[in-house]
Scaffold this active site. Structure first.
Site, PDB file in Angstrom:
ATOM      1  CE1 TYR A 197      -3.355   2.861   0.384  1.00 52.03           C
ATOM      2  CE2 TYR A 197      -2.247   3.378   2.444  1.00 52.03           C
ATOM      3  CZ  TYR A 197      -3.147   3.708   1.452  1.00 52.03           C
ATOM      4  OH  TYR A 197      -3.844   4.893   1.517  1.00 52.03           O
ATOM      5  NE  ARG A 214      -2.944   7.752  -3.760  1.00 46.35           N
ATOM      6  CZ  ARG A 214      -3.748   7.427  -2.751  1.00 46.35           C
ATOM      7  NH1 ARG A 214      -5.034   7.174  -2.987  1.00 46.35           N
ATOM      8  NH2 ARG A 214      -3.293   7.334  -1.518  1.00 46.35           N
ATOM      9  CE1 TYR A 268      -4.068  10.412   8.769  1.00 48.76           C
ATOM     10  CE2 TYR A 268      -3.559   8.588   7.309  1.00 48.76           C
ATOM     11  CZ  TYR A 268      -4.453   9.264   8.113  1.00 48.76           C
ATOM     12  OH  TYR A 268      -5.735   8.798   8.251  1.00 48.76           O
ATOM     13  NE  ARG A 312      -9.576  11.728   7.237  1.00 46.22           N
ATOM     14  CZ  ARG A 312      -8.789  10.699   7.484  1.00 46.22           C
ATOM     15  NH1 ARG A 312      -9.131   9.493   7.039  1.00 46.22           N
ATOM     16  NH2 ARG A 312      -7.654  10.842   8.140  1.00 46.22           N
ATOM     17  CD  GLU A 328     -11.484   1.994   4.698  1.00 48.46           C
ATOM     18  OE1 GLU A 328     -10.425   1.943   5.359  1.00 48.46           O
ATOM     19  OE2 GLU A 328     -11.519   2.242   3.477  1.00 48.46           O
TER      20      GLU A 328
END
Length: 330
Positions: A151, A158, A210, A223, A323
């Protein structure tokens, strides 16, 4: 990092949000309905069709018979392919999707870089250039240690593929690990000619802020996204994260309770009434199949009547067990 990412202003003349629903009809019938922008299948019903609007999502359901997910818009829909990229346009909205074999691109980072660069270049050739929502499904998402976790490599690629694509603000997004072909990366998106309003959760650190412990490259997503006509909220993948830390390690039900708190805080932040109703389709991604009955029971208790699709998927942090994402209409 560009400041002020939480704000995307609504322009004049926005079109109505796509209507998203779960339907038990066969995919061929759904594709024939007026205004069908995309159909997503979670079983073999999505196989064998050449229509680029039909996409098989590589996530198994915990239901004996899985519905299809249907996106419908106001107005006629055109569709086609551009190499490996599939697309449809109608009612002021654009759907685009790519599926890549990571082995052809040097691994997770290379595949993500290519996918996002191709989608970016395709979108820039159309009127619908405002990407509001993205879904990413990656095999073996938690395999690897430290910065070599798959990930985290995806996040690196990305960002490289995006370049300055989201300099004005990130879209809402989901990134989940699937249990299909471990080399398959699937990315699809929803875009409009009009901007939406990105929404952050006051209980959570914005993902692009983060700290370094979560990888070289912070995840790039909002979000949630209030769609241009302010008639719907596209909710990103929401886990039991408070601040930037994972909560309730090892306790699926406690994590689900924390997620529901996060969702209510997100609705409040978006200026929407509390709660979900029968027109608010949600997905629950569950890491361990043994947890599916408990998740289903808890959601039926806490969100009675809300359509929830339970899927076997891995959250992007290995300690997180469940999730939720989905839609909330005004």
């Amino acid at each position: 990092m560009v400041e002020g990412r939480e704000s995307r202003r609504v322009e004049s003349g926005p079109v109505r949000a796509p209507h998203v629903s779960y339907r038990m009809d066969d995919a061929t019938s759904l594709l024939a309905e007026p205004g069908t922008l995309a159909v997503f299948g979670f079983d073999d019903r999505a196989a064998g069709s050449a229509d680029p609007r039909l996409l098989r999502v590589p996530l198994e359901t915990f239901d004996t018979s899985a519905p299809c997910e249907l996106w419908q818009v106001d107005g006629p829909v055109e569709h086609g392919r551009d190499g490996a990229l599939r697309w449809s346009i109608g009612g002021g909205w654009l759907f685009a999707a790519l599926e890549l074999d990571e082995r052809a691109h040097g691994g997770p980072a290379g595949a993500a870089r290519v996918a996002y660069a191709q989608l970016r270049d395709f979108i820039r050739g159309h009127e619908q250039q405002q990407v509001l929502r993205i879904w990413n499904y990656q095999g073996a998402i938690n395999r690897g240690e430290g910065d070599a976790e798959r990930y985290k490599l995806f996040c690196d690629g990305r960002a490289e593929g995006c370049g300055d694509w989201f300099a004005a603000g990130y879209p809402a997004a989901t990134a989940i690990g699937h249990h299909g072909d471990p080399h398959l990366l699937q990315v699809y998106l929803l875009a409009s000619a009009r901007t939406g309003t990105a929404v952050e959760n006051p209980r959570q650190t914005s993902a692009w802020r983060y700290p370094r412990q979560y990888g070289r490259t912070s995840p790039g997503f909002a979000r949630a996204m209030r769609l241009p006509a302010e008639d719907a909220l596209a909710i990103s993948g929401t886990a039991a994260v408070v601040g930037h830390a994972s909560a309730h390690e090892g306790d699926t039900v406690a994590q689900l309770d924390e997620i529901l708190l996060n969702l209510e805080a997100l609705l409040a932040s978006a200026g929407m009434p509390a709660g979900f109703d029968t027109h608010a389709p949600l997905k629950a991604y569950i890491r361990h199949p043994i947890d599916a009955p408990r998740v289903r029971a808890k959601l039926q208790q806490r969100l009675p009547g809300v359509p929830v699709l339970l899927l076997h998927g891995d959250v992007c942090r290995s300690e997180l067990l469940v999730e939720l994402d989905g839609w909330r209409y005004a």
